[in-house]
Design a protein around this motif. Structure first.
Motif, PDB file in Angstrom:
ATOM      1  N   LEU A  64     -29.249  53.570  59.830  1.00  0.00           N
ATOM      2  CA  LEU A  64     -29.482  53.904  58.424  1.00  0.00           C
ATOM      3  C   LEU A  64     -30.891  54.437  58.227  1.00  0.00           C
ATOM      4  O   LEU A  64     -31.837  53.901  58.808  1.00  0.00           O
ATOM      5  N   PRO A  65     -31.049  55.447  57.370  1.00  0.00           N
ATOM      6  CA  PRO A  65     -32.399  55.856  56.987  1.00  0.00           C
ATOM      7  C   PRO A  65     -32.941  54.888  55.947  1.00  0.00           C
ATOM      8  O   PRO A  65     -32.193  54.361  55.130  1.00  0.00           O
ATOM      9  N   LEU A  66     -34.223  54.630  55.993  1.00  0.00           N
ATOM     10  CA  LEU A  66     -34.887  53.803  54.992  1.00  0.00           C
ATOM     11  C   LEU A  66     -36.036  54.618  54.419  1.00  0.00           C
ATOM     12  O   LEU A  66     -36.831  55.178  55.163  1.00  0.00           O
ATOM     13  N   SER A  67     -36.119  54.684  53.106  1.00  0.00           N
ATOM     14  CA  SER A  67     -37.176  55.453  52.453  1.00  0.00           C
ATOM     15  C   SER A  67     -38.463  54.652  52.318  1.00  0.00           C
ATOM     16  O   SER A  67     -39.420  55.118  51.713  1.00  0.00           O
ATOM     17  N   ALA A  68     -38.484  53.458  52.864  1.00  0.00           N
ATOM     18  CA  ALA A  68     -39.658  52.591  52.853  1.00  0.00           C
ATOM     19  C   ALA A  68     -40.106  52.377  54.299  1.00  0.00           C
ATOM     20  O   ALA A  68     -39.473  52.863  55.235  1.00  0.00           O
ATOM     21  N   ASP A  69     -41.206  51.647  54.486  1.00  0.00           N
ATOM     22  CA  ASP A  69     -41.732  51.374  55.826  1.00  0.00           C
ATOM     23  C   ASP A  69     -41.347  49.962  56.254  1.00  0.00           C
ATOM     24  O   ASP A  69     -41.967  48.989  55.819  1.00  0.00           O
ATOM     25  N   PRO A  70     -40.341  49.821  57.121  1.00  0.00           N
ATOM     26  CA  PRO A  70     -39.928  48.489  57.568  1.00  0.00           C
ATOM     27  C   PRO A  70     -40.856  47.974  58.673  1.00  0.00           C
ATOM     28  O   PRO A  70     -41.226  48.708  59.578  1.00  0.00           O
ATOM     29  N   ASN A  71     -41.250  46.704  58.561  1.00  0.00           N
ATOM     30  CA  ASN A  71     -42.106  46.081  59.573  1.00  0.00           C
ATOM     31  C   ASN A  71     -41.405  44.981  60.334  1.00  0.00           C
ATOM     32  O   ASN A  71     -41.754  44.705  61.470  1.00  0.00           O
ATOM     33  N   SER A  72     -40.448  44.312  59.675  1.00  0.00           N
ATOM     34  CA  SER A  72     -39.820  43.131  60.274  1.00  0.00           C
ATOM     35  C   SER A  72     -38.328  43.156  60.007  1.00  0.00           C
ATOM     36  O   SER A  72     -37.865  43.700  59.004  1.00  0.00           O
ATOM     37  N   VAL A  73     -37.578  42.510  60.905  1.00  0.00           N
ATOM     38  CA  VAL A  73     -36.133  42.394  60.755  1.00  0.00           C
ATOM     39  C   VAL A  73     -35.715  41.019  61.245  1.00  0.00           C
ATOM     40  O   VAL A  73     -36.306  40.475  62.178  1.00  0.00           O
ATOM     41  N   ALA A  74     -34.717  40.436  60.587  1.00  0.00           N
ATOM     42  CA  ALA A  74     -34.188  39.133  60.989  1.00  0.00           C
ATOM     43  C   ALA A  74     -32.674  39.149  60.818  1.00  0.00           C
ATOM     44  O   ALA A  74     -32.167  39.568  59.771  1.00  0.00           O
ATOM     45  N   ALA A  75     -31.964  38.724  61.860  1.00  0.00           N
ATOM     46  CA  ALA A  75     -30.507  38.600  61.780  1.00  0.00           C
ATOM     47  C   ALA A  75     -30.169  37.318  61.031  1.00  0.00           C
ATOM     48  O   ALA A  75     -30.814  36.287  61.221  1.00  0.00           O
ATOM     49  N   THR A  76     -29.181  37.389  60.146  1.00  0.00           N
ATOM     50  CA  THR A  76     -28.704  36.241  59.395  1.00  0.00           C
ATOM     51  C   THR A  76     -27.229  36.045  59.732  1.00  0.00           C
ATOM     52  O   THR A  76     -26.621  36.903  60.367  1.00  0.00           O
ATOM     53  N   PRO A  77     -26.622  34.942  59.307  1.00  0.00           N
ATOM     54  CA  PRO A  77     -25.195  34.739  59.583  1.00  0.00           C
ATOM     55  C   PRO A  77     -24.295  35.834  58.993  1.00  0.00           C
ATOM     56  O   PRO A  77     -23.222  36.101  59.529  1.00  0.00           O
ATOM     57  N   ASP A  78     -24.750  36.516  57.926  1.00  0.00           N
ATOM     58  CA  ASP A  78     -23.925  37.526  57.264  1.00  0.00           C
ATOM     59  C   ASP A  78     -24.405  38.952  57.448  1.00  0.00           C
ATOM     60  O   ASP A  78     -23.838  39.874  56.871  1.00  0.00           O
ATOM     61  N   GLY A  79     -25.466  39.179  58.204  1.00  0.00           N
ATOM     62  CA  GLY A  79     -25.986  40.532  58.364  1.00  0.00           C
ATOM     63  C   GLY A  79     -27.429  40.531  58.793  1.00  0.00           C
ATOM     64  O   GLY A  79     -27.787  39.892  59.781  1.00  0.00           O
ATOM     65  N   VAL A  80     -28.267  41.203  58.003  1.00  0.00           N
ATOM     66  CA  VAL A  80     -29.650  41.400  58.411  1.00  0.00           C
ATOM     67  C   VAL A  80     -30.545  41.518  57.173  1.00  0.00           C
ATOM     68  O   VAL A  80     -30.128  42.024  56.141  1.00  0.00           O
ATOM     69  N   VAL A  81     -31.794  41.022  57.313  1.00  0.00           N
ATOM     70  CA  VAL A  81     -32.823  41.191  56.287  1.00  0.00           C
ATOM     71  C   VAL A  81     -33.933  42.044  56.887  1.00  0.00           C
ATOM     72  O   VAL A  81     -34.387  41.790  58.002  1.00  0.00           O
ATOM     73  N   VAL A  82     -34.337  43.058  56.146  1.00  0.00           N
ATOM     74  CA  VAL A  82     -35.427  43.937  56.554  1.00  0.00           C
ATOM     75  C   VAL A  82     -36.575  43.729  55.575  1.00  0.00           C
ATOM     76  O   VAL A  82     -36.356  43.685  54.364  1.00  0.00           O
ATOM     77  N   ALA A  83     -37.785  43.599  56.092  1.00  0.00           N
ATOM     78  CA  ALA A  83     -38.960  43.433  55.240  1.00  0.00           C
ATOM     79  C   ALA A  83     -39.989  44.493  55.594  1.00  0.00           C
ATOM     80  O   ALA A  83     -40.072  44.944  56.736  1.00  0.00           O
ATOM     81  N   GLY A  84     -40.747  44.889  54.596  1.00  0.00           N
ATOM     82  CA  GLY A  84     -41.790  45.886  54.820  1.00  0.00           C
ATOM     83  C   GLY A  84     -42.498  46.193  53.534  1.00  0.00           C
ATOM     84  O   GLY A  84     -42.552  45.365  52.626  1.00  0.00           O
ATOM     85  N   GLU A  85     -43.043  47.413  53.453  1.00  0.00           N
ATOM     86  CA  GLU A  85     -43.729  47.805  52.242  1.00  0.00           C
ATOM     87  C   GLU A  85     -43.270  49.180  51.786  1.00  0.00           C
ATOM     88  O   GLU A  85     -42.722  49.954  52.559  1.00  0.00           O
ATOM     89  N   PHE A  86     -43.508  49.425  50.506  1.00  0.00           N
ATOM     90  CA  PHE A  86     -43.144  50.712  49.918  1.00  0.00           C
ATOM     91  C   PHE A  86     -44.142  51.056  48.832  1.00  0.00           C
ATOM     92  O   PHE A  86     -44.884  50.207  48.355  1.00  0.00           O
ATOM     93  N   GLU A  87     -44.163  52.327  48.459  1.00  0.00           N
ATOM     94  CA  GLU A  87     -45.060  52.804  47.411  1.00  0.00           C
ATOM     95  C   GLU A  87     -44.302  53.790  46.534  1.00  0.00           C
ATOM     96  O   GLU A  87     -43.482  54.562  47.020  1.00  0.00           O
ATOM     97  N   GLY A  88     -44.551  53.734  45.233  1.00  0.00           N
ATOM     98  CA  GLY A  88     -43.846  54.615  44.308  1.00  0.00           C
ATOM     99  C   GLY A  88     -42.457  54.096  44.015  1.00  0.00           C
ATOM    100  O   GLY A  88     -42.203  52.889  44.062  1.00  0.00           O
ATOM    101  N   THR A  89     -41.507  54.987  43.753  1.00  0.00           N
ATOM    102  CA  THR A  89     -40.121  54.604  43.488  1.00  0.00           C
ATOM    103  C   THR A  89     -39.277  54.922  44.711  1.00  0.00           C
ATOM    104  O   THR A  89     -39.301  56.043  45.210  1.00  0.00           O
TER     105      THR A  89
END
Length: 163
Positions: A64-89
């Motif tokens: 998948l393309p992400l319009s933000a800057d992802p820094n971290s990812v964690a697998a969960t029982p139902d999928g995945v969480v992506v964390a990072g930073e973004f600016e603007g909309t």
């Protein structure tokens, strides 16, 4: 070298493994890139960040393309969480749907959830008037709880309902 300063680049920022050995990878890129190790092809998946899922044998399942800057990812029982930073909309839903968030100042934090199939589930944006960021490899998962490691600047707003 940041991807923004070159014409073609692929960087991996974090990797997480699911309980069944599948891998989730987040990073940034510039230009046309090949995220599929089994096919001699290149494709532009759009945006400056990406989330890719590979099976236990290393075959690409989806990207998948992400319009933000992802820094971290964690697998969960139902999928995945992506964390990072973004600016603007930014629209965090890579499908035809829309899940836009607008930063409160400089960069803000985001925590986006995607299903095992790569479908957008939800996003929470947090931040203040200064630059906020998520530390790479800064997500810990215990059951359904995801705990981030983050830094912030300026006045920080931690009410996700306000975003």
């Amino acid at each position: 070298v940041p991807c923004a300063s070159v014409t073609q680049c692929l960087q991996i920022h974090d990797i997480a493994s699911s309980a069944d050995g599948e891998l989730y990878v987040v990073g940034t890129y510039a230009g046309t890139v090949d995220v599929d190790p089994d096919e001699a092809r290149s494709e532009d998946i759009g945006g400056g960040g990406y989330l890719a899922k590979y099976d236990a044998d290393g075959a690409l399942l989806w990207a998948l393309p992400l319009s933000a800057d992802p820094n971290s990812v964690a697998a969960t029982p139902d999928g995945v969480v992506v964390a990072g930073e973004f600016e603007g909309t930014v629209d965090f839903d890579a499908s035809a749907g829309s899940a836009t968030r607008t930063s409160n100042g400089d960069t803000d934090l985001f925590f986006a959830t995607y299903s095992e199939e790569g479908s957008f589930v939800d996003v929470i944006a947090l931040g203040g008037t200064g630059g906020d960021s998520v530390v790479a490899s800064g997500l810990a998962v215990r059951g359904d709880v995801v705990a981030p490691a983050a830094g912030y600047g300026g006045t920080f707003g931690a009410d996700p309902s306000a975003s």
